[in-house]
Design a protein around this motif. Structure first.
Motif, PDB file in Angstrom:
ATOM      1  N   ASP A 197     -36.164  53.025  70.611  1.00 49.30           N
ATOM      2  CA  ASP A 197     -34.848  53.155  69.965  1.00 49.30           C
ATOM      3  C   ASP A 197     -33.810  52.352  70.754  1.00 49.30           C
ATOM      4  O   ASP A 197     -33.741  52.435  71.989  1.00 49.30           O
ATOM      5  N   ILE A 198     -33.005  51.576  70.039  1.00 51.65           N
ATOM      6  CA  ILE A 198     -31.984  50.775  70.714  1.00 51.65           C
ATOM      7  C   ILE A 198     -30.858  51.692  71.205  1.00 51.65           C
ATOM      8  O   ILE A 198     -30.426  52.589  70.480  1.00 51.65           O
ATOM      9  N   HIS A 200     -27.141  52.774  72.182  1.00 48.98           N
ATOM     10  CA  HIS A 200     -25.748  52.522  71.774  1.00 48.98           C
ATOM     11  C   HIS A 200     -25.638  51.423  70.722  1.00 48.98           C
ATOM     12  O   HIS A 200     -24.785  50.549  70.813  1.00 48.98           O
ATOM     13  N   PHE A 201     -26.498  51.482  69.760  1.00 47.25           N
ATOM     14  CA  PHE A 201     -26.491  50.411  68.757  1.00 47.25           C
ATOM     15  C   PHE A 201     -25.213  50.433  67.916  1.00 47.25           C
ATOM     16  O   PHE A 201     -24.742  49.403  67.438  1.00 47.25           O
ATOM     17  N   LYS A 202     -24.670  51.624  67.784  1.00 50.18           N
ATOM     18  CA  LYS A 202     -23.431  51.755  67.007  1.00 50.18           C
ATOM     19  C   LYS A 202     -22.351  50.842  67.600  1.00 50.18           C
ATOM     20  O   LYS A 202     -21.616  50.166  66.876  1.00 50.18           O
ATOM     21  N   ASN A 205     -22.769  47.245  66.566  1.00 51.72           N
ATOM     22  CA  ASN A 205     -22.226  47.025  65.219  1.00 51.72           C
ATOM     23  C   ASN A 205     -20.702  46.970  65.258  1.00 51.72           C
ATOM     24  O   ASN A 205     -20.077  46.101  64.652  1.00 51.72           O
ATOM     25  N   HIS A 210     -21.775  44.182  61.490  1.00 47.83           N
ATOM     26  CA  HIS A 210     -23.076  44.605  60.963  1.00 47.83           C
ATOM     27  C   HIS A 210     -24.066  43.456  60.850  1.00 47.83           C
ATOM     28  O   HIS A 210     -25.266  43.626  61.109  1.00 47.83           O
ATOM     29  N   ASP A 214     -27.706  43.363  62.373  1.00 44.86           N
ATOM     30  CA  ASP A 214     -28.949  43.111  61.617  1.00 44.86           C
ATOM     31  C   ASP A 214     -29.809  42.065  62.312  1.00 44.86           C
ATOM     32  O   ASP A 214     -31.032  42.199  62.418  1.00 44.86           O
ATOM     33  N   ARG A 236     -40.681  50.049  61.078  1.00 45.23           N
ATOM     34  CA  ARG A 236     -39.273  50.391  61.294  1.00 45.23           C
ATOM     35  C   ARG A 236     -39.099  51.771  60.681  1.00 45.23           C
ATOM     36  O   ARG A 236     -39.182  51.935  59.457  1.00 45.23           O
ATOM     37  N   GLU A 240     -32.122  52.053  63.939  1.00 48.42           N
ATOM     38  CA  GLU A 240     -32.501  51.207  65.084  1.00 48.42           C
ATOM     39  C   GLU A 240     -33.707  51.785  65.807  1.00 48.42           C
ATOM     40  O   GLU A 240     -33.856  51.680  66.997  1.00 48.42           O
ATOM     41  N   LYS A 306     -33.062  59.455  76.312  1.00 48.36           N
ATOM     42  CA  LYS A 306     -31.636  59.248  75.999  1.00 48.36           C
ATOM     43  C   LYS A 306     -30.781  60.148  76.897  1.00 48.36           C
ATOM     44  O   LYS A 306     -29.772  59.733  77.455  1.00 48.36           O
ATOM     45  N   ARG A 310     -30.680  56.770  79.136  1.00 49.42           N
ATOM     46  CA  ARG A 310     -31.120  55.617  78.329  1.00 49.42           C
ATOM     47  C   ARG A 310     -31.763  54.531  79.189  1.00 49.42           C
ATOM     48  O   ARG A 310     -31.873  54.680  80.385  1.00 49.42           O
TER      49      ARG A 310
HETATM   50  N1  LIG Z   1     -26.634  46.450  61.596  1.00 48.29           N
HETATM   51  C1  LIG Z   1     -27.340  47.523  61.221  1.00 48.29           C
HETATM   52  N2  LIG Z   1     -27.041  48.711  61.732  1.00 48.29           N
HETATM   53  C2  LIG Z   1     -27.740  49.778  61.381  1.00 48.29           C
HETATM   54  C3  LIG Z   1     -28.793  49.684  60.451  1.00 48.29           C
HETATM   55  N3  LIG Z   1     -29.327  50.918  60.280  1.00 48.29           N
HETATM   56  C4  LIG Z   1     -28.618  51.746  61.062  1.00 48.29           C
HETATM   57  N4  LIG Z   1     -27.661  51.065  61.739  1.00 48.29           N
HETATM   58  C5  LIG Z   1     -26.664  51.577  62.665  1.00 48.29           C
HETATM   59  O1  LIG Z   1     -27.267  52.063  63.847  1.00 48.29           O
HETATM   60  C6  LIG Z   1     -26.337  52.944  64.460  1.00 48.29           C
HETATM   61  C7  LIG Z   1     -27.068  54.101  65.055  1.00 48.29           C
HETATM   62  O2  LIG Z   1     -26.136  54.889  65.721  1.00 48.29           O
HETATM   63  P1  LIG Z   1     -26.532  56.183  66.491  1.00 48.29           P
HETATM   64  O3  LIG Z   1     -27.538  56.966  65.705  1.00 48.29           O
HETATM   65  O4  LIG Z   1     -25.258  56.884  66.844  1.00 48.29           O
HETATM   66  O5  LIG Z   1     -27.271  55.706  67.769  1.00 48.29           O
HETATM   67  P2  LIG Z   1     -26.796  54.739  68.940  1.00 48.29           P
HETATM   68  O6  LIG Z   1     -25.395  54.262  68.765  1.00 48.29           O
HETATM   69  O7  LIG Z   1     -27.829  53.684  69.073  1.00 48.29           O
HETATM   70  O8  LIG Z   1     -26.852  55.716  70.164  1.00 48.29           O
HETATM   71  P3  LIG Z   1     -28.125  56.207  70.955  1.00 48.29           P
HETATM   72  O9  LIG Z   1     -29.314  56.036  70.070  1.00 48.29           O
HETATM   73  O10 LIG Z   1     -27.860  57.622  71.261  1.00 48.29           O
HETATM   74  O11 LIG Z   1     -28.216  55.368  72.181  1.00 48.29           O
HETATM   75  C8  LIG Z   1     -25.333  53.365  63.392  1.00 48.29           C
HETATM   76  O12 LIG Z   1     -24.089  52.763  63.673  1.00 48.29           O
HETATM   77  C9  LIG Z   1     -25.892  52.747  62.113  1.00 48.29           C
HETATM   78  O13 LIG Z   1     -24.883  52.309  61.231  1.00 48.29           O
HETATM   79  C10 LIG Z   1     -29.090  48.399  59.903  1.00 48.29           C
HETATM   80  O14 LIG Z   1     -29.991  48.219  59.089  1.00 48.29           O
HETATM   81  N5  LIG Z   1     -28.341  47.353  60.323  1.00 48.29           N
END
Ligand SMILES: Nc1nc2c(ncn2[C@@H]2O[C@H](COP(=O)(O)OP(=O)(O)OP(=O)(O)O)[C@@H](O)[C@H]2O)c(=O)[nH]1
Length: 329
Positions: A197-198, A200-202, A205, A210, A214, A236, A240, A306, A310
């Motif tokens: 799992d990535i 802080h992917f949020k 973005n 976005h 992607d 997948r 993320e 996590k 992380r």
């Molecule tokens: N660009 C993009 N973003 C995505 C996609 N699917 C999910 N996301 C984003 O991935 C993010 C996941 O956020 P969180 O579940 O809070 O996890 P995180 O920010 O990675 O935090 P941790 O996993 O706790 O480290 C959200 O902002 C989603 O909008 C996608 O297909 N494309």
């Protein structure tokens, strides 16, 4: 191809129709057809019973259609004028219910027999029309079934593929996990499940948009895919989160691979300016458990990774990681 309830209805209606036919034939004293008719009723009722009770070994559609074809050949021989037009629905049934090769073989037998029988009583002009129209119906039925088979293959493919990365999706993952666990049960050995799992992917973005998020997902999917063996499977799971099945892999090697990915990702600029880290949960697949239990265990490890800050790997046995890190350090 057909679901159970449709099959059950078809079998029961067929048995009923054949029973009526048997009564008529008994009145006409055609006892050979009556016996064949009753046999067919028996086959359809048995098939209906087996479908209704969801027996694994219910008779195949091919067997039933072979019997129906034999029955048709007998009754068209006994009463050609009354029966020969039933060849049309029979052709439809072949292509509707059977794979192409089997449908073609029964269709060939039906055409040859129908030609032989009708030649003896139809005027030549009607005979020619009958054969041309039956052949045309066969070609149409075949073409239609090829088209349907192709389209359902495309639909199946689409239903199991993630559009963004082109990887298999969560639906496919469940099926593959079930398969891998049953393979393990039969052949033993070691297999691992990894969830990646990535972190802080949020914020990626939010910071870069976005579209760039992607691209990062795609880049990550590609570098992981390149490193995997051909027999490994990557999915997948959603957002993320990626899931990897590693057949014939001991936990220790699964953890090593997870650490390799983690190091690789943290030192790679996946796309311009974007640096990521990943957290990974790894578990050994246990013979006899169901896929959800196995998945939840790996997911719990990921959760712990996590929680612990992380950019780390957590597995069933922490000492593997210490050995690895000790070795690296
Ligand atoms: N660009 C993009 N973003 C995505 C996609 N699917 C999910 N996301 C984003 O991935 C993010 C996941 O956020 P969180 O579940 O809070 O996890 P995180 O920010 O990675 O935090 P941790 O996993 O706790 O480290 C959200 O902002 C989603 O909008 C996608 O297909 N494309």
């Amino acid at each position: 191809m057909l679901n159970h309830s449709v099959k059950l209805k078809i079998f029961l209606v067929s048995a009923f129709a054949l029973l009526i036919g048997a009564i008529f034939k008994a009145v006409e004293n055609d006892f050979i057809v009556v016996v064949a008719d009753v046999l067919m009723v028996g086959i359809f009722l048995l098939a209906a019973f087996q479908v209704a009770t969801k027996r694994e070994r219910n008779p195949s559609d091919f067997f039933i259609l072979q019997m129906v074809t034999l029955f048709y050949m007998l009754v068209v021989y006994r009463s050609p004028e009354v029966i020969y037009l039933w060849s049309y629905p029979l052709v439809m049934a072949y292509y509707f219910l059977l794979p192409h090769q089997k449908a073609i073989s029964l269709n060939g037998v039906l055409l040859a027999w129908s030609a032989l029988i009708t030649y003896s009583f139809l005027p030549i002009e009607y005979f020619a029309r009958y054969i041309v129209t039956l052949s045309t119906a066969s070609v149409f039925a075949y073409s239609f079934s090829v088209l349907v088979a192709k389209q359902s293959e495309i639909l199946k493919q689409q239903a199991q593929t993630d559009i963004l990365t082109g990887l298999s999706n969560r639906r496919a993952m469940e099926a593959e996990l079930v398969t891998e666990l049953s393979r393990l049960k039969r052949y033993k050995g070691d297999s691992c499940l990894m969830i990646l799992d990535i972190d802080h992917f949020k914020s990626i973005n939010d910071k870069f948009g976005h579209a760039k998020g992607d691209k990062a997902l795609n880049a990550l999917a590609n570098i992981v895919k390149q490193r995997l063996r051909k027999c490994d499977r990557i999915f997948r799971y959603g957002g993320e989160e990626f899931v990897i099945i590693l057949p014939n892999t001991e936990l220790q090697h699964g953890v090593l691979l997870a650490e390799y990915f983690r190091e690789l990702v943290s030192h790679t600029e996946l796309i311009d300016e974007v640096n990521l880290t990943i957290s990974v949960g790894v578990t050994e697949m246990v013979v006899g458990e169901d896929w959800k239990t196995c998945f939840e265990r790996a997911d719990r490890h990921l959760y712990v990774a996590k929680k612990q800050g992380r950019n780390r790997t957590v597995s069933d046995k922490e000492d593997f990681l210490q050995i690895i890190n000790g070795g690296v350090g």
